[in-house]
Write a protein that holds these residues in place. Structure first.
Motif, mmCIF file in Angstrom:
data_model
loop_
_atom_site.group_PDB
_atom_site.id
_atom_site.type_symbol
_atom_site.label_atom_id
_atom_site.label_comp_id
_atom_site.label_asym_id
_atom_site.label_seq_id
_atom_site.Cartn_x
_atom_site.Cartn_y
_atom_site.Cartn_z
ATOM 1 N N ARG A 150 36.736 49.420 39.258
ATOM 2 C CA ARG A 150 36.422 48.119 39.861
ATOM 3 C C ARG A 150 37.539 47.097 39.657
ATOM 4 O O ARG A 150 37.511 46.030 40.271
ATOM 5 N N ARG A 151 38.506 47.416 38.799
ATOM 6 C CA ARG A 151 39.611 46.485 38.594
ATOM 7 C C ARG A 151 40.636 46.553 39.710
ATOM 8 O O ARG A 151 41.512 45.703 39.817
ATOM 9 N N ASP A 152 40.534 47.589 40.544
ATOM 10 C CA ASP A 152 41.461 47.711 41.669
ATOM 11 C C ASP A 152 41.191 46.594 42.672
ATOM 12 O O ASP A 152 40.030 46.267 42.970
ATOM 13 N N ASN A 153 42.249 46.022 43.198
ATOM 14 C CA ASN A 153 42.096 44.870 44.091
ATOM 15 C C ASN A 153 41.431 45.227 45.415
ATOM 16 O O ASN A 153 40.803 44.368 46.048
ATOM 17 N N HIS A 154 41.574 46.460 45.853
ATOM 18 C CA HIS A 154 40.996 46.809 47.154
ATOM 19 C C HIS A 154 39.559 47.317 47.031
ATOM 20 O O HIS A 154 38.969 47.764 48.016
ATOM 21 N N VAL A 155 38.971 47.238 45.832
ATOM 22 C CA VAL A 155 37.583 47.681 45.601
ATOM 23 C C VAL A 155 36.713 46.467 45.327
ATOM 24 O O VAL A 155 37.044 45.614 44.489
ATOM 25 N N THR A 156 35.566 46.413 46.029
ATOM 26 C CA THR A 156 34.582 45.340 45.822
ATOM 27 C C THR A 156 33.201 45.967 45.723
ATOM 28 O O THR A 156 32.813 46.772 46.587
ATOM 29 N N VAL A 157 32.448 45.584 44.674
ATOM 30 C CA VAL A 157 31.094 46.091 44.469
ATOM 31 C C VAL A 157 30.156 44.895 44.370
ATOM 32 O O VAL A 157 30.380 43.979 43.569
ATOM 33 N N ASP A 158 29.107 44.913 45.203
ATOM 34 C CA ASP A 158 28.148 43.803 45.159
ATOM 35 C C ASP A 158 27.079 44.086 44.105
ATOM 36 O O ASP A 158 26.978 45.191 43.556
#
Length: 234
Positions: free
Chosen positions: A76-84
């Motif tokens: 989740r620290r990757d900039n292109h990953v988003t988790v709601d």
């Protein structure tokens, strides 16, 4: 009465499990998702729980060279990953969404939600969605459909001309071979006729014809007469 109620509760707990346990029902996931390289991918997992939400963690399973795969947590620290944080629908279904912006080729794999809670008897993986990130084909020649059709028609005409030329050449070659064969046979017949003596052929032919006309009996009679004449001579 209290004793009866207690016995009923004990029986119900023995059949249905502990009252403090959470019952999780998995909702159907999208089986697969195909996304173009550098585009955005939206992945979702949904479930319903009897006693509220549970802890949800996204995992990805990447198939290795030897054919095995093991789930690993999505970074989740990757900039292109988003988790709601999850959205609860009117039907009481909890859905979590994973967003991958500018998807990469190594993002391909099976994505699942790992559901965990202290009140769960066993941790659960959702069914999962297989994400395929593909690279689009690059056209070498950017031409219109009408131009493509014209090229195809021209290729077909050239192919037809090539077939006709080949067939015509084969016919001409066959005709020439037949003429040479006839000429060779005629020359051989002329050589045979030149080696024959026509006078000998004619005399032999006349003798055969005379023998056929006179017949064998006439020849025998002539032979007998000749023998008698020879005997009468002193």
């Amino acid at each position: 009465m209290v004793a009866v109620t207690f016995l009923f509760l004990c029986f119900w707990v023995g059949v249905h499990g502990d009252l403090s346990r959470i019952q999780v029902t998995l909702e159907p996931d999208r089986p697969s998702l195909r996304v173009q390289l550098s585009h955005t991918a939206h992945l979702r997992c949904c479930y319903s729980a009897t006693r509220g939400a549970v802890e949800t963690t996204w995992f990805i399973s990447i198939r290795t060279v030897n054919g095995t795969s093991a789930p690993q947590g999505v970074d989740r620290r990757d900039n292109h990953v988003t988790v709601d944080g999850g959205n609860l629908t009117a039907a009481g279904v909890m859905c979590h969404t994973l967003i991958l912006r500018e998807a990469r080729l190594n993002d391909s794999g099976l994505y699942q939600c790992f559901l965990n809670h202290s009140a769960l008897r066993h941790s659960v993986y959702t069914h999962g969605t297989f994400l395929q990130v593909y690279r689009p084909m690059v056209e070498i020649l950017d031409i219109s459909e009408s131009t493509k059709n014209s090229i195809l028609i021209a290729e077909a005409m050239l192919l037809m001309v090539a077939v006709l030329l080949h067939g015509t050449m084969m016919l001409c070659k066959t005709k020439k071979l037949n003429q040479l064969k006839k000429k060779r046979v005629k020359e051989e017949e002329e050589i045979i006729y030149e080696g024959l003596n026509l006078e000998e052929c004619c005399s032999t032919y006349d003798q055969i014809q005379r023998s056929l006309v006179q017949g064998p009996y006439q020849d025998v009679g002539n032979m007998i007469i000749e023998e008698e004449i020879q005997l009468e001579e002193p």
